[in-house]
Design a protein around this motif. Structure first.
Motif, PDB file in Angstrom:
ATOM      1  N   GLU A   1       0.835  -1.208   0.000  1.00 19.67           N
ATOM      2  CA  GLU A   1       0.000   0.000   0.000  1.00 19.67           C
ATOM      3  C   GLU A   1       0.871   1.261   0.000  1.00 19.67           C
ATOM      4  O   GLU A   1       0.574   2.235  -0.707  1.00 19.67           O
ATOM      5  CB  GLU A   1      -0.915   0.006   1.229  1.00 19.67           C
ATOM      6  N   PHE A   2       1.940   1.224   0.770  1.00 17.13           N
ATOM      7  CA  PHE A   2       2.831   2.388   0.802  1.00 17.13           C
ATOM      8  C   PHE A   2       3.560   2.568  -0.528  1.00 17.13           C
ATOM      9  O   PHE A   2       3.752   3.693  -0.989  1.00 17.13           O
ATOM     10  CB  PHE A   2       3.827   2.268   1.968  1.00 17.13           C
ATOM     11  N   VAL A   3       3.964   1.445  -1.140  1.00 16.22           N
ATOM     12  CA  VAL A   3       4.651   1.526  -2.442  1.00 16.22           C
ATOM     13  C   VAL A   3       3.690   2.098  -3.486  1.00 16.22           C
ATOM     14  O   VAL A   3       4.077   2.912  -4.330  1.00 16.22           O
ATOM     15  CB  VAL A   3       5.176   0.134  -2.871  1.00 16.22           C
ATOM     16  N   GLU A   4       2.432   1.684  -3.407  1.00 15.35           N
ATOM     17  CA  GLU A   4       1.440   2.182  -4.377  1.00 15.35           C
ATOM     18  C   GLU A   4       1.279   3.698  -4.244  1.00 15.35           C
ATOM     19  O   GLU A   4       1.107   4.398  -5.233  1.00 15.35           O
ATOM     20  CB  GLU A   4       0.109   1.451  -4.121  1.00 15.35           C
ATOM     21  N   GLN A   5       1.358   4.208  -3.030  1.00 17.26           N
ATOM     22  CA  GLN A   5       1.184   5.659  -2.811  1.00 17.26           C
ATOM     23  C   GLN A   5       2.457   6.443  -3.122  1.00 17.26           C
ATOM     24  O   GLN A   5       2.406   7.482  -3.760  1.00 17.26           O
ATOM     25  CB  GLN A   5       0.816   5.931  -1.345  1.00 17.26           C
ATOM     26  N   PHE A   6       3.579   5.919  -2.633  1.00 24.30           N
ATOM     27  CA  PHE A   6       4.803   6.735  -2.658  1.00 24.30           C
ATOM     28  C   PHE A   6       5.890   6.193  -3.591  1.00 24.30           C
ATOM     29  O   PHE A   6       6.946   6.816  -3.725  1.00 24.30           O
ATOM     30  CB  PHE A   6       5.382   6.848  -1.246  1.00 24.30           C
ATOM     31  N   GLY A   7       5.679   5.034  -4.202  1.00 20.91           N
ATOM     32  CA  GLY A   7       6.702   4.453  -5.067  1.00 20.91           C
ATOM     33  C   GLY A   7       7.670   3.591  -4.268  1.00 20.91           C
ATOM     34  O   GLY A   7       7.642   3.567  -3.035  1.00 20.91           O
ATOM     35  N   GLU A   8       8.553   2.901  -5.007  1.00 19.03           N
ATOM     36  CA  GLU A   8       9.439   1.919  -4.345  1.00 19.03           C
ATOM     37  C   GLU A   8      10.525   2.573  -3.503  1.00 19.03           C
ATOM     38  O   GLU A   8      11.168   1.907  -2.704  1.00 19.03           O
ATOM     39  CB  GLU A   8      10.045   1.003  -5.400  1.00 19.03           C
ATOM     40  N   ARG A   9      10.707   3.867  -3.671  1.00 18.92           N
ATOM     41  CA  ARG A   9      11.731   4.539  -2.849  1.00 18.92           C
ATOM     42  C   ARG A   9      11.314   4.621  -1.379  1.00 18.92           C
ATOM     43  O   ARG A   9      12.109   4.975  -0.525  1.00 18.92           O
ATOM     44  CB  ARG A   9      12.008   5.941  -3.386  1.00 18.92           C
ATOM     45  N   VAL A  10      10.060   4.267  -1.111  1.00 18.79           N
ATOM     46  CA  VAL A  10       9.603   4.282   0.286  1.00 18.79           C
ATOM     47  C   VAL A  10      10.149   3.074   1.052  1.00 18.79           C
ATOM     48  O   VAL A  10      10.117   3.054   2.276  1.00 18.79           O
ATOM     49  CB  VAL A  10       8.047   4.325   0.332  1.00 18.79           C
ATOM     50  N   LEU A  11      10.670   2.080   0.314  1.00 20.13           N
ATOM     51  CA  LEU A  11      11.236   0.898   0.962  1.00 20.13           C
ATOM     52  C   LEU A  11      12.684   1.163   1.357  1.00 20.13           C
ATOM     53  O   LEU A  11      13.480   1.641   0.534  1.00 20.13           O
ATOM     54  CB  LEU A  11      11.180  -0.307   0.013  1.00 20.13           C
ATOM     55  N   ALA A  12      13.026   0.841   2.620  1.00 24.43           N
ATOM     56  CA  ALA A  12      14.402   1.072   3.069  1.00 24.43           C
ATOM     57  C   ALA A  12      15.374   0.162   2.335  1.00 24.43           C
ATOM     58  O   ALA A  12      16.497   0.548   2.051  1.00 24.43           O
ATOM     59  CB  ALA A  12      14.503   0.846   4.572  1.00 24.43           C
ATOM     60  N   GLU A  13      14.934  -1.074   2.036  1.00 18.34           N
ATOM     61  CA  GLU A  13      15.766  -2.003   1.272  1.00 18.34           C
ATOM     62  C   GLU A  13      15.252  -2.047  -0.151  1.00 18.34           C
ATOM     63  O   GLU A  13      14.054  -2.223  -0.359  1.00 18.34           O
ATOM     64  CB  GLU A  13      15.670  -3.418   1.856  1.00 18.34           C
ATOM     65  N   PRO A  14      16.130  -1.881  -1.150  1.00 15.03           N
ATOM     66  CA  PRO A  14      15.655  -1.944  -2.535  1.00 15.03           C
ATOM     67  C   PRO A  14      15.131  -3.337  -2.867  1.00 15.03           C
ATOM     68  O   PRO A  14      15.641  -4.320  -2.330  1.00 15.03           O
ATOM     69  CB  PRO A  14      16.906  -1.622  -3.356  1.00 15.03           C
ATOM     70  N   PRO A  15      14.102  -3.432  -3.728  1.00 18.36           N
ATOM     71  CA  PRO A  15      13.564  -4.744  -4.086  1.00 18.36           C
ATOM     72  C   PRO A  15      14.602  -5.577  -4.833  1.00 18.36           C
ATOM     73  O   PRO A  15      15.456  -5.033  -5.526  1.00 18.36           O
ATOM     74  CB  PRO A  15      12.370  -4.419  -4.980  1.00 18.36           C
ATOM     75  N   LYS A  16      14.480  -6.913  -4.690  1.00 15.27           N
ATOM     76  CA  LYS A  16      15.485  -7.801  -5.307  1.00 15.27           C
ATOM     77  C   LYS A  16      15.063  -8.174  -6.723  1.00 15.27           C
ATOM     78  O   LYS A  16      14.918  -9.361  -7.059  1.00 15.27           O
ATOM     79  CB  LYS A  16      15.647  -9.066  -4.459  1.00 15.27           C
ATOM     80  N   ARG A  17      14.849  -7.189  -7.561  1.00 10.55           N
ATOM     81  CA  ARG A  17      14.522  -7.453  -8.970  1.00 10.55           C
ATOM     82  C   ARG A  17      14.816  -6.209  -9.795  1.00 10.55           C
ATOM     83  O   ARG A  17      14.963  -5.105  -9.248  1.00 10.55           O
ATOM     84  CB  ARG A  17      13.054  -7.864  -9.121  1.00 10.55           C
ATOM     85  N   GLY A  18      14.880  -6.426 -11.117  1.00 13.58           N
ATOM     86  CA  GLY A  18      15.122  -5.316 -12.038  1.00 13.58           C
ATOM     87  C   GLY A  18      16.443  -4.627 -11.766  1.00 13.58           C
ATOM     88  O   GLY A  18      17.404  -5.250 -11.305  1.00 13.58           O
ATOM     89  N   PHE A  19      16.478  -3.345 -12.018  1.00 13.17           N
ATOM     90  CA  PHE A  19      17.705  -2.560 -11.851  1.00 13.17           C
ATOM     91  C   PHE A  19      18.152  -2.550 -10.385  1.00 13.17           C
ATOM     92  O   PHE A  19      19.349  -2.544 -10.091  1.00 13.17           O
ATOM     93  CB  PHE A  19      17.457  -1.131 -12.336  1.00 13.17           C
ATOM     94  N   ASP A  20      17.153  -2.564  -9.451  1.00 16.60           N
ATOM     95  CA  ASP A  20      17.484  -2.524  -8.026  1.00 16.60           C
ATOM     96  C   ASP A  20      18.253  -3.752  -7.560  1.00 16.60           C
ATOM     97  O   ASP A  20      18.911  -3.724  -6.524  1.00 16.60           O
ATOM     98  CB  ASP A  20      16.202  -2.383  -7.194  1.00 16.60           C
ATOM     99  N   LEU A  21      18.168  -4.831  -8.341  1.00 15.77           N
ATOM    100  CA  LEU A  21      18.908  -6.045  -7.999  1.00 15.77           C
ATOM    101  C   LEU A  21      20.410  -5.757  -7.942  1.00 15.77           C
ATOM    102  O   LEU A  21      21.143  -6.411  -7.195  1.00 15.77           O
ATOM    103  CB  LEU A  21      18.602  -7.127  -9.043  1.00 15.77           C
ATOM    104  N   LEU A  22      20.846  -4.777  -8.713  1.00 13.75           N
ATOM    105  CA  LEU A  22      22.276  -4.416  -8.724  1.00 13.75           C
ATOM    106  C   LEU A  22      22.766  -4.044  -7.322  1.00 13.75           C
ATOM    107  O   LEU A  22      23.907  -4.326  -6.963  1.00 13.75           O
ATOM    108  CB  LEU A  22      22.510  -3.230  -9.667  1.00 13.75           C
TER     109      LEU A  22
END
Lengths: 184, 150
Positions: free
Chosen positions: B74-95
């Protein structure tokens, strides 16, 4: 063999440094942050970065490009921002004075909860279009330094004036709009 | 055998804790895993107004029985993935997860290569014959110099 390995390691290290430097140069040159505010500060009238965002005041989306041909007062705000509360009555009053003269006010609610934003608009009786940018995708491209901040866009889609902080004086608001309307 | 049993028990305990955390998250753990979008620090260390509202929302959602994943989504939907303290383990963030491991592995290879080079150089130096006959002229000169100091 050791000499060849050392040479290979040096080549890898140099390549890594060159790549990092390239990344840094690219970020500085094309990173996109502070585009508008920086250009305005140097006397230019940059094109307003385009956006299409979901509307807070109804269904669907609003594209900035669809307002070409009218002067646009683009106000960045958030419901959690105290100074935004101070300026909101003046903006609504300004919208009521200018809406019949080829001027459109657009509010961009940034990094906020939709529900809080809608309650805020209702509380202040805001009737001009407002869009939702929860992720703050427009902030960097415009170079918004804080909230609230207001940009004045002419009929051709160029930004001609900016007010950082709350708009508290009617003549400040009118000056921005008149500058935008004065450009053909 | 005992070691294997202990490892299995530890694994089961960790899995159980993770499952409990997912089903019944605490406000404290979510506040440390979500970032204030205005000040870019985790909610537990932020006093910004939006952070305060986010904390209230977390408590409301926990009270309503939402799981940790649901609340985060719900927070990601409102504020985007930058709201997560740990980057998601997929896509570019996997780097962000992979690069430190790759960097560490490369550093290990580099250290091993350099150490091997040093060891070889040391072994080669030890293999050098130490009783190489001196040049007669040099030996004579050395003897003369030593005589002068006696």
């Amino acid at each position: 063999m050791t000499g060849r390995l050392r040479l290979g390691a040096q080549a890898v290290a140099v390549t890594a440094v060159v790549l990092l430097l390239g990344l840094l140069v690219w970020k500085v040159a094309f990173g996109g942050d502070n585009e508008v505010t920086g250009a305005l500060a140097s006397g230019d009238t940059p094109a307003a970065p385009a956006f299409t965002l979901e509307r807070l005041d109804g269904e669907g989306e609003l594209a900035l490009d669809s307002l070409r041909g009218k002067a646009v007062v683009l106000n960045f705000w958030a419901s959690w921002c105290g100074p935004c509360r101070e300026e909101m009555p003046l903006l609504q009053e300004g919208w009521e004075r200018w809406q019949d003269r080829d001027v459109v006010f657009v509010g961009v609610d940034v990094k906020d909860f939709r529900g809080d934003a809608r309650a805020f608009l209702e509380e202040y009786g805001v009737t001009y279009p407002n869009v939702y940018d929860g992720k703050g995708s427009t902030v960097g491209r415009y170079g918004v330094t804080g909230f609230p901040e207001t940009y004045f866009i002419d009929r051709a889609g160029d930004v001609v004036f900016r007010i950082a902080g709350p708009v508290l004086e009617e003549h400040d608001l009118d000056e921005g709009i008149e500058r935008a309307l004065a450009r053909v | 055998m005992r070691l294997l049993l202990a490892a299995c028990l530890l694994g089961l305990a960790c899995a159980g804790t993770a499952a409990a955390s997912e089903e019944h998250p605490t406000a404290a753990e979510l506040e440390s895993e979500l970032v204030c979008p205005v000040c870019d620090s985790t909610l537990d260390t932020s006093n910004a107004e939006i952070a305060r509202r986010m904390k209230v929302r977390i408590r409301e959602r926990i009270a309503a029985g939402a799981t940790k994943s649901e609340i985060k989504a719900e927070f990601v939907e409102q504020f985007g993935e930058r709201v997560l303290a740990e980057p998601p383990k997929r896509g570019f963030d996997l780097l962000a997860w992979v690069l430190p491991l790759v960097g560490g592995a490369l550093a290990l290879v580099a250290v091993a290569t350099v150490a091997r080079g040093w060891r070889r150089a040391g072994a080669a130096a030890e293999a050098q014959p130490t009783d190489v006959p001196l040049d007669p002229g040099l030996e004579r000169r050395l003897d003369d110099e030593l005589d002068r100091y006696e």
